[in-house]
Scaffold this motif. Structure first.
Motif, PDB file in Angstrom:
ATOM      1  N   PRO A   1      -8.904  23.511  -0.145  1.00  0.00           N
ATOM      2  CA  PRO A   1     -10.696  23.947   0.062  1.00  0.00           C
ATOM      3  C   PRO A   1     -11.392  22.175  -0.381  1.00  0.00           C
ATOM      4  N   SER A   2     -12.370  22.208   0.213  1.00  0.00           N
ATOM      5  CA  SER A   2     -12.964  21.445   0.381  1.00  0.00           C
ATOM      6  C   SER A   2     -13.387  20.134  -0.942  1.00  0.00           C
ATOM      7  N   GLY A   3     -13.551  18.615  -0.459  1.00  0.00           N
ATOM      8  CA  GLY A   3     -14.084  18.360  -1.755  1.00  0.00           C
ATOM      9  C   GLY A   3     -13.169  17.524  -2.865  1.00  0.00           C
ATOM     10  N   LYS A   4     -11.525  17.054  -2.342  1.00  0.00           N
ATOM     11  CA  LYS A   4     -10.862  16.517  -2.957  1.00  0.00           C
ATOM     12  C   LYS A   4     -10.896  15.472  -2.874  1.00  0.00           C
ATOM     13  N   ARG A   5     -10.440  14.297  -4.120  1.00  0.00           N
ATOM     14  CA  ARG A   5     -10.660  12.773  -2.983  1.00  0.00           C
ATOM     15  C   ARG A   5      -9.188  12.283  -3.791  1.00  0.00           C
ATOM     16  N   GLY A   6      -8.031  11.331  -2.741  1.00  0.00           N
ATOM     17  CA  GLY A   6      -6.880  11.143  -3.350  1.00  0.00           C
ATOM     18  C   GLY A   6      -6.493   9.590  -3.641  1.00  0.00           C
ATOM     19  N   ILE A   7      -5.960   9.551  -4.185  1.00  0.00           N
ATOM     20  CA  ILE A   7      -5.594   7.740  -4.119  1.00  0.00           C
ATOM     21  C   ILE A   7      -4.206   8.217  -4.032  1.00  0.00           C
ATOM     22  N   ALA A   8      -3.118   6.565  -3.412  1.00  0.00           N
ATOM     23  CA  ALA A   8      -2.051   6.328  -3.285  1.00  0.00           C
ATOM     24  C   ALA A   8      -1.533   5.350  -3.669  1.00  0.00           C
ATOM     25  N   ILE A   9      -0.498   5.711  -4.074  1.00  0.00           N
ATOM     26  CA  ILE A   9       0.199   4.246  -4.565  1.00  0.00           C
ATOM     27  C   ILE A   9       1.662   4.089  -4.103  1.00  0.00           C
ATOM     28  N   ALA A  10       2.067   2.925  -4.018  1.00  0.00           N
ATOM     29  CA  ALA A  10       3.007   1.991  -3.557  1.00  0.00           C
ATOM     30  C   ALA A  10       3.653   1.344  -3.916  1.00  0.00           C
ATOM     31  N   ILE A  11       5.247   1.077  -4.671  1.00  0.00           N
ATOM     32  CA  ILE A  11       6.089   0.002  -4.921  1.00  0.00           C
ATOM     33  C   ILE A  11       7.747  -0.143  -4.815  1.00  0.00           C
ATOM     34  N   ARG A  12       7.457  -0.880  -4.854  1.00  0.00           N
ATOM     35  CA  ARG A  12       9.046  -1.486  -4.451  1.00  0.00           C
ATOM     36  C   ARG A  12       9.578  -2.826  -4.804  1.00  0.00           C
ATOM     37  N   ALA A  13      10.755  -3.119  -4.375  1.00  0.00           N
ATOM     38  CA  ALA A  13      11.377  -3.884  -4.854  1.00  0.00           C
ATOM     39  C   ALA A  13      11.006  -5.482  -4.440  1.00  0.00           C
ATOM     40  N   GLY A  14      11.427  -5.483  -3.428  1.00  0.00           N
ATOM     41  CA  GLY A  14      11.137  -5.912  -2.300  1.00  0.00           C
ATOM     42  C   GLY A  14       9.410  -6.932  -2.911  1.00  0.00           C
ATOM     43  N   SER A  15       9.391  -8.370  -1.863  1.00  0.00           N
ATOM     44  CA  SER A  15       8.142  -9.002  -1.935  1.00  0.00           C
ATOM     45  C   SER A  15       7.390  -8.581  -1.014  1.00  0.00           C
ATOM     46  N   THR A  16       7.638  -8.338  -0.204  1.00  0.00           N
ATOM     47  CA  THR A  16       6.512  -8.550   1.023  1.00  0.00           C
ATOM     48  C   THR A  16       5.789  -7.036   0.930  1.00  0.00           C
ATOM     49  N   ARG A  17       4.404  -7.774   1.702  1.00  0.00           N
ATOM     50  CA  ARG A  17       3.109  -5.894   1.589  1.00  0.00           C
ATOM     51  C   ARG A  17       3.614  -5.207   2.554  1.00  0.00           C
ATOM     52  N   ASN A  18       4.201  -5.154   3.813  1.00  0.00           N
ATOM     53  CA  ASN A  18       4.168  -4.255   4.625  1.00  0.00           C
ATOM     54  C   ASN A  18       4.282  -3.169   4.589  1.00  0.00           C
ATOM     55  N   GLU A  19       6.206  -3.282   3.697  1.00  0.00           N
ATOM     56  CA  GLU A  19       6.507  -1.956   3.565  1.00  0.00           C
ATOM     57  C   GLU A  19       5.667  -0.742   2.288  1.00  0.00           C
ATOM     58  N   ASN A  20       5.256  -1.705   1.611  1.00  0.00           N
ATOM     59  CA  ASN A  20       4.160  -0.530   0.702  1.00  0.00           C
ATOM     60  C   ASN A  20       3.162  -0.005   1.476  1.00  0.00           C
ATOM     61  N   GLN A  21       2.383  -0.778   2.257  1.00  0.00           N
ATOM     62  CA  GLN A  21       1.585  -0.744   2.830  1.00  0.00           C
ATOM     63  C   GLN A  21       1.860   0.589   4.086  1.00  0.00           C
ATOM     64  N   HIS A  22       3.051   0.518   4.298  1.00  0.00           N
ATOM     65  CA  HIS A  22       3.467   1.916   5.590  1.00  0.00           C
ATOM     66  C   HIS A  22       3.641   3.263   4.721  1.00  0.00           C
ATOM     67  N   ILE A  23       3.788   2.848   3.268  1.00  0.00           N
ATOM     68  CA  ILE A  23       3.508   4.345   2.192  1.00  0.00           C
ATOM     69  C   ILE A  23       2.444   4.243   1.993  1.00  0.00           C
ATOM     70  N   LEU A  24       1.647   3.503   1.910  1.00  0.00           N
ATOM     71  CA  LEU A  24       0.046   4.062   1.538  1.00  0.00           C
ATOM     72  C   LEU A  24      -0.478   4.332   3.436  1.00  0.00           C
ATOM     73  N   ASP A  25       0.130   4.447   3.842  1.00  0.00           N
ATOM     74  CA  ASP A  25      -0.108   5.056   5.499  1.00  0.00           C
ATOM     75  C   ASP A  25       0.292   6.689   5.390  1.00  0.00           C
ATOM     76  N   SER A  26       1.698   6.186   5.226  1.00  0.00           N
ATOM     77  CA  SER A  26       1.580   7.590   5.448  1.00  0.00           C
ATOM     78  C   SER A  26       0.829   9.010   3.950  1.00  0.00           C
TER      79      SER A  26
END
Ligand SMILES: Cc1cc2nc3c(=O)[nH]c(=O)nc-3n(C[C@H](O)[C@H](O)[C@H](O)COP(=O)(O)O)c2cc1C
Length: 345
Positions: A259-284
């Motif tokens: 059904p149309s009109g839905k809005r979504g929020i993405a959340i990523a958490i990790r143990a390591g300190s750099t952003r790239n892995e979390n960015q990959h999760i948000l992208d997925s």
């Protein structure tokens, strides 16, 4: 043309009452007598009654009240929607109902109705986003306006992903949303088998708890998906969930059937300190949303979280998560924000 009714005179709707009674319906004469006795004149700020006039002739009527049967001020109920038989299939009914829904959007979490033994009207209401329900007395259909679903991708029910999602949901709740959350591991979803039968049927033939998830997902206007990093990616639970949504995505026939009109929020958490892995999760997660026609309205990622105590000490992040939910319907809110906080190191 649609006109709001402030005073209802018998002349105005005489033909509508007459025709509806000929069809065996009593709801319009009841509505008229309740108007006359002042029991219901659609007078509250969150109520409205309208007619549709064409060439000076009143051809349709409808109204919306606070839900009187469920006694819920946060639910609206469509009342007395009727179109003269000779003016049907000209989108007049749709215009009436859409007008009332647009009006009700401001006030209600959900809009209900009861179709009086008229199964022919079911497809009409379903085409406007109502679904059949037997959960409430005196209600045959419901359309959710403010409902949010949190999908927790970590198997740790009291972990950091669950905490962040609960903060977003708390914000949503305080701005009037009905909230619900699902721990994906509890569903024990089976793997997609790649049988491709959904190419034709647009449905999955695996029988498991996915139906429970689908029902909640279909009803919810806001979807919040969160996953910790497991080997630099979403958890296996979330990946299985993504695969199981294949029947509904836009790679089949170029059109999503969510059904149309839905809005979504993405959340990523990790143990390591750099952003790239979390960015990959948000992208997925956002890749998933995009193939289902879900508009991204926010992202959260937090690094250096080994344990929930690392997150609890980051009150600033938890507050941001809360306000992402609480400000969801503010018109001037920033589009696609990435709320990020690096902790520790
Ligand atoms: C199986 C497994 C794999 C993990 N892989 C990664 C990883 O690749 N990168 C990382 O930064 N953290 C990794 N972590 C750590 C989690 O992402 C981190 O502890 C997170 O805060 C857990 O969130 P939760 O409490 O919601 O489960 C892994 C944890 C587990 C259990």
């Amino acid at each position: 043309m649609i006109e709001e009714i402030k005073i209802l005179e018998e002349d105005t709707i005489e033909e509508l009452i007459h025709e509806s009674e000929n069809e065996g319906y009593r709801f319009l004469s009841k509505m008229f007598s309740q108007w006359n006795s002042r029991e219901n004149q659609f007078q509250k700020e969150n109520e409205k009654a309208i007619i549709f006039r064409e060439n000076n002739k009143v051809i349709a009527i409808g109204g919306i009240n606070e839900e009187p049967y469920l006694k819920r001020k946060d639910f609206g109920r469509l009342r007395g929607v009727y179109v003269l038989p000779s003016f049907r299939r000209k989108h007049v009914g749709k215009e009436i109902v859409k007008h009332l829904i647009d009006f009700g959007n401001k006030y209600y979490k959900a809009i209900t109705l009861r179709v009086p033994d008229n199964i022919e009207a079911y497809p009409f209401y379903e085409s406007i986003g109502f679904e059949m329900t037997n959960e409430y007395e005196s209600v045959t259909h419901i359309k959710w306006i403010k409902k949010a679903l949190g999908i927790i991708g970590s198997p740790r029910h009291n972990g950091s992903t669950a905490l962040l999602i609960s903060r977003v949901l708390e914000g949503l709740k305080n701005t009037g949303y009905e909230i619900n959350e699902i721990h994906v591991d509890e569903l024990n979803l089976k793997y997609c088998t790649g049988c491709k039968s959904c190419d034709k049927t647009r449905e999955c033939n695996i029988d498991d708890n996915f139906t429970k998830l689908k029902k909640e997902f279909w009803q919810s206007n806001i979807i919040v998906i969160g996953s910790p990093s497991y080997w630099g990616d979403v958890t296996g639970h979330i990946k299985v969930l993504f695969d199981r949504f294949t029947p509904y995505c836009d790679t089949i026939d170029g059109k999503t059937i969510v059904p149309s009109g839905k809005r979504g929020i993405a959340i990523a958490i990790r143990a390591g300190s750099t952003r790239n892995e979390n960015q990959h999760i948000l992208d997925s997660i956002n890749h998933f949303y995009s193939h289902l026609g879900i508009k991204n309205i926010g992202n959260i990622c937090v690094e250096s979280i080994n344990d929930i105590s690392d997150l609890i000490s980051q009150e600033e992040m938890l507050t941001k998560a809360y306000f992402l939910g609480a400000n969801i319907d503010e018109e001037d809110r920033q589009e696609h924000p990435v709320l990020a906080l690096k902790t520790g190191g």
